[in-house]
Design an enzyme around this catalytic site. Sequence first.
Site, PDB file in Angstrom:
ATOM      1  CE  LYS A 175      -1.945  -1.444   3.738  1.00  0.00           C
ATOM      2  NZ  LYS A 175      -2.798  -1.763   4.911  1.00  0.00           N
ATOM      3  CB  THR A 212      -7.348   8.613   6.211  1.00  0.00           C
ATOM      4  OG1 THR A 212      -6.287   9.096   7.067  1.00  0.00           O
ATOM      5  CG2 THR A 212      -7.571   9.598   5.076  1.00  0.00           C
ATOM      6  N   GLY A 214      -8.685   4.004   9.797  1.00  0.00           N
ATOM      7  CA  GLY A 214      -9.275   2.720   9.437  1.00  0.00           C
ATOM      8  C   GLY A 214      -9.061   2.286   8.002  1.00  0.00           C
ATOM      9  CB  THR A 215      -7.195   3.671   5.084  1.00  0.00           C
ATOM     10  OG1 THR A 215      -6.000   3.885   5.846  1.00  0.00           O
ATOM     11  CG2 THR A 215      -7.903   4.978   4.889  1.00  0.00           C
ATOM     12  N   GLY A 216      -6.468   0.916   6.427  1.00  0.00           N
ATOM     13  CA  GLY A 216      -5.819  -0.383   6.271  1.00  0.00           C
ATOM     14  C   GLY A 216      -6.746  -1.531   6.602  1.00  0.00           C
ATOM     15  CB  CYS A 217      -9.092  -2.066   9.439  1.00  0.00           C
ATOM     16  SG  CYS A 217      -7.957  -1.774  10.801  1.00  0.00           S
TER      17      CYS A 217
END
Length: 271
Positions: A175, A212, A214-217
Amino acid sequence: MHIPPRVLTVAGSDSGGGAGIQADLKTMLALGTHGMSVLTAVTAQNSLGVQGAWELPAEAVRAQFRSVVDDIGVQAVKTGMLSSAELVETVAELLAGLRVPVVVDPVGVSKHGDALLAATALDAVRGALLPTATVATPNLDEVAQLTGVRVEEEADMRRAAAAILDFGPRWALIKGGHLTAGHGSGDSAVDLLTDGTEEHWLRAPRHDNRHTHGTGCTLASALAAQLAQGDTVPQAAAAAKAYVTGAIAAGFRLGAGIGPVDHGWRSRGAH
């Protein structure tokens, strides 16, 4: 009777609702699947950061997992916060007995810079957890933490992916959202999906929105939800990227710090 695909998240709780188990379950619902959970830790967390974290015993994690898998069954699994070597090894052992897609999000630090993975657990992530993954989804900080590879520009993402693939996942999704404009990414947020042979560059507009959390989860959960519905890994990654991009664009302010992405943006017609 329609039974939606079943997806299991193995992760920590975010009391603020923006990341962790809460973000995972919201994402899974938004994408038409039935989300289930194995809680690994409880955090006291809000828009300003993580004020406390309490790990659950390995016995409790194992019991939750067996309870769900042995009765209900799963069609994909996503892992998130596993804060200790004991928990990483426990979950890796449980996953090794499954024959379904597994998305490993090797969570190292929170959006606010709070450590969520003990340094002593890194070897277990490398040697036990990553080999169980259909797809590993590290961000650039997690790549550096796990491999020592530092990504300064887009071209470095190939080296990062190769270093992650060396630990055994079938695919790596690197990412690149932390890359700043002007380092090969232009004004787009770019991710690299590869199995060492195929390469898929996933690009989306970079939205000027600081909310932003929580984007990875969200991305990892969306990927698992799509895999549970029968997508190939490249199809699932493209769909997950589109979903999280819309969620970032619609992110909103909560509290005094960084607000969450909007997991329900499609149902609200947001863009």
